[in-house]
Design an enzyme around this catalytic site. Structure first.
Site, PDB file in Angstrom:
ATOM      1  N   LYS A 111       1.654  -3.959  -9.841  1.00  0.00           N
ATOM      2  CA  LYS A 111       1.134  -3.538  -8.541  1.00  0.00           C
ATOM      3  C   LYS A 111      -0.183  -3.274  -8.315  1.00  0.00           C
ATOM      4  O   LYS A 111      -0.667  -2.521  -9.256  1.00  0.00           O
ATOM      5  CB  LYS A 111       2.118  -2.664  -7.548  1.00  0.00           C
ATOM      6  CG  LYS A 111       1.643  -2.309  -6.137  1.00  0.00           C
ATOM      7  CD  LYS A 111       2.606  -1.242  -5.667  1.00  0.00           C
ATOM      8  CE  LYS A 111       2.142  -0.825  -4.112  1.00  0.00           C
ATOM      9  NZ  LYS A 111       3.249   0.250  -3.517  1.00  0.00           N
ATOM     10  N   SER A 116       5.593  -1.290   1.049  1.00  0.00           N
ATOM     11  CA  SER A 116       4.203  -1.991   0.672  1.00  0.00           C
ATOM     12  C   SER A 116       4.248  -2.801  -0.685  1.00  0.00           C
ATOM     13  O   SER A 116       3.259  -3.644  -0.874  1.00  0.00           O
ATOM     14  CB  SER A 116       3.359  -0.737   0.519  1.00  0.00           C
ATOM     15  OG  SER A 116       3.554   0.218  -0.623  1.00  0.00           O
ATOM     16  N   SER A 128       8.414   2.283  -0.138  1.00  0.00           N
ATOM     17  CA  SER A 128       7.858   1.005  -0.577  1.00  0.00           C
ATOM     18  C   SER A 128       8.367   0.438  -1.933  1.00  0.00           C
ATOM     19  O   SER A 128       7.957  -0.702  -2.543  1.00  0.00           O
ATOM     20  CB  SER A 128       6.303   1.246  -0.776  1.00  0.00           C
ATOM     21  OG  SER A 128       5.894   1.293   0.435  1.00  0.00           O
TER      22      SER A 128
HETATM   23  N1  GLN Z   1       6.400   2.178   4.929  1.00  0.00           N
HETATM   24  C1  GLN Z   1       6.002   3.522   4.665  1.00  0.00           C
HETATM   25  C2  GLN Z   1       4.511   3.481   5.045  1.00  0.00           C
HETATM   26  O1  GLN Z   1       4.072   2.865   5.622  1.00  0.00           O
HETATM   27  C3  GLN Z   1       6.150   3.698   3.000  1.00  0.00           C
HETATM   28  C4  GLN Z   1       4.973   3.054   2.501  1.00  0.00           C
HETATM   29  C5  GLN Z   1       5.162   3.636   1.041  1.00  0.00           C
HETATM   30  O2  GLN Z   1       6.307   3.904   0.526  1.00  0.00           O
HETATM   31  N2  GLN Z   1       3.946   3.363   0.259  1.00  0.00           N
HETATM   32  O3  GLN Z   1       4.028   4.718   5.017  1.00  0.00           O
END
Ligand code: GLN
Length: 494
Positions: free
Chosen positions: A79, A160, A184
């Protein structure tokens, strides 16, 4: 023999060990698949074919000398939130668009120590903020899965870690690193029909991972099987003196735990997760998961986690607050992008206006607001208090149960153009996942079924702090019972 890109990580490791395939062949197969499919699905921001082939050659040399390690010759996607020495690390943002770190994150360094091959840097929502991988400055990622009869609809891979999940589902990597601040790892895994685990907070070092919300961020793997996730986590995890929140406790044999079975385990079914309006397909899948575990000898126990309904609002105060503070460092002076200005303040403002996308700016605004004098007590402090109650709900549940079963997401993958105009609808994606981050506990998503249009649906297993082994045991049992073999429409040609 299985096509190299269709192998599981465990299968590829065995084939490498038996010298049925070389690391160079395995890597070339993946690089070819990336070349063919990445222009369409955009799972990688940066590919590193020369580096990958050099690492694969070194892996073959090590294997020839009988010096193979846990991941020698295994091609992975990283990532693009993990700093990789000498390879551009963007966090999906324009502001870091040309940032080449001089150092390696501990987690990616651990993978290199164990012999992994890095194919490239996977796409993500900007600074890991999002649930659809549509906020990346490097473009959206296309979910390799298609709704039956709607092959032209562009579905999101979740976020994400959408690039990591799409790359693994489309067979452009055997596994990938990901991070999870509120879901995410688990949500994109569920949307792409693969497995992914967010381990206990402190299990993996955060050193060298671009920070979003430091008290919630945790690294973990995504892969096509639960066992593959266990193998990857075994390499990624471990104490690191460079991260003061890293836990100094031994890393158990996660892969061995996958075969334990669930006989005699008490599995909690939290009443509060049966949300009003939960789609019937998701409710049915959850019931099916319970039936599978019961048939394998587990005992189902209804439990209550009474503060669940406050988890999303709490998360969307704590996460932006920490983000606004963490992102203060992108000022045009020390990292990445600089837009010259008339004076220092003008330079800051121009750089940040040009460098950050809309969602990141929204989070900085929310975070700055909830931390500001006059609102701090009403929002941030209150959220911290509620967070403690959410954690206490789980602490009390562990007296009665060994693990908890829930759906992973409230829906299957959605279209790129759906939910985009409503940030709150987007935030609802995380309703089942944020509690684990707030409480610091491990959570695993495992593909368990399909919706009426053939899209994958996942179940989530939550566990006690530092008891990923039980989580893996339960996840593997679900995986075996579900026998999920469906394949995404877009994938590397075998
Ligand atoms: N979807 C969540 C957010 O937008 C979690 C994102 C994540 O886990 N990095 O904050």
């Amino acid at each position: 023999m299985t096509a190299p890109t269709d192998m599981t990580l465990a299968g590829a490791r065995a084939a490498l060990g038996r010298r049925e395939i070389s690391a160079v062949e395995l890597t070339r197969a993946h690089l070819g698949a990336i070349e063919a499919l990445n222009p369409r699905i955009n799972a990688y921001i940066t590919t590193t074919p020369e580096l990958a082939l050099a690492q694969a050659e070194a892996a073959d040399a090590a294997l020839a000398k009988g010096e193979g390690r846990a991941l020698t010759g295994i091609p992975l996607a990283i990532k693009d939130l993990f700093c990789t020495a000498g390879t551009r690390t963007t966090a999906g943002s324009r502001i870091l668009g040309s940032f080449v770190p001089p150092y390696e994150s501990t987690v990616s360094g651990n993978l290199l120590r164990d012999g992994a091959v890095f194919l490239g840097k996977a796409n993500l929502d900007e600074f890991a903020m999002g649930s659809s991988n549509t906020t990346s400055a490097f473009g959206a990622v296309e979910n390799p899965w298609k709704r039956q009869g709607e092959e032209e609809t562009f579905l999101v891979p979740g976020g994400s870690s959408g690039g990591s999940a799409a790359a693994v589902a489309a067979r452009l990597a055997l596994g990938a690193t990901a991070t999870d601040t509120g879901g995410s790892i688990r949500q994109p895994a569920a949307f792409c029909g693969i497995a992914g685990i967010k381990p206990t907070y402190g299990r993996c070092s955060r050193f060298g991972i671009v920070a979003f919300a430091s008290s919630l961020d945790q690294a973990g793997p995504v892969a096509r099987t639960v066992e593959d996730c266990a193998i990857l986590l075994g390499s990624m995890a471990g104490f690191d003196p460079k991260d003061s929140t890293s836990a100094d406790i031994p890393v158990p044999d996660f892969a061995a735990a996958c075969a334990r079975g669930v006989k005699g385990l008490r599995i909690g079914i939290p009443r509060e997760y049966r949300l009003d309006g939960l789609p019937a397909e998701i409710a049915a899948l959850w019931d099916q998961g319970m039936a599978w575990l019961k048939a394998e000898g587990a005992e189902l126990v209804e439990i209550s986690l009474p503060h669940t309904k406050h988890a999303l609002p709490t998360y969307y105060i704590v996460a932006p607050a920490e983000a606004s503070s963490n992102l203060a460092r992108y000022d045009g002076v020390r990292f990445g992008l600089r837009e010259n200005g008339e004076d220092l303040k003008d330079l800051y403002e121009r750089t940040r206006a040009a460098g950050f996308g809309e969602e990141v700016r929204r989070r900085i605004l929310i975070g700055t607001y909830v931390l500001s004098a006059g609102y701090y007590d009403a929002y941030y402090l209150k959220a911290q208090q509620v967070r403690a109650l959410i954690k206490r709900d789980f602490d009390q549940a562990w007296d009665k149960v060994d693990a908890i079963l829930t759906p992973a997401t409230p829906s299957a993958a959605f279209g790129r153009d759906e939910k985009q105009d409503d940030p709150v609808a987007m935030y609802l994606n995380d309703v089942f996942t944020v509690t684990a981050n707030l409480a610091g506990i491990p959570g695993l998503a495992v593909p368990a079924g399909q919706d009426a249009k053939g899209l994958p649906l996942g179940l989530q297993i939550l566990g006690k702090p530092f008891d990923e082994e039980t989580v893996f045991a339960v996840g593997s049992a679900i995986e075996r019972a579900a026998g999920f073999t469906a394949l995404p429409a877009l994938r590397a040609a075998a």
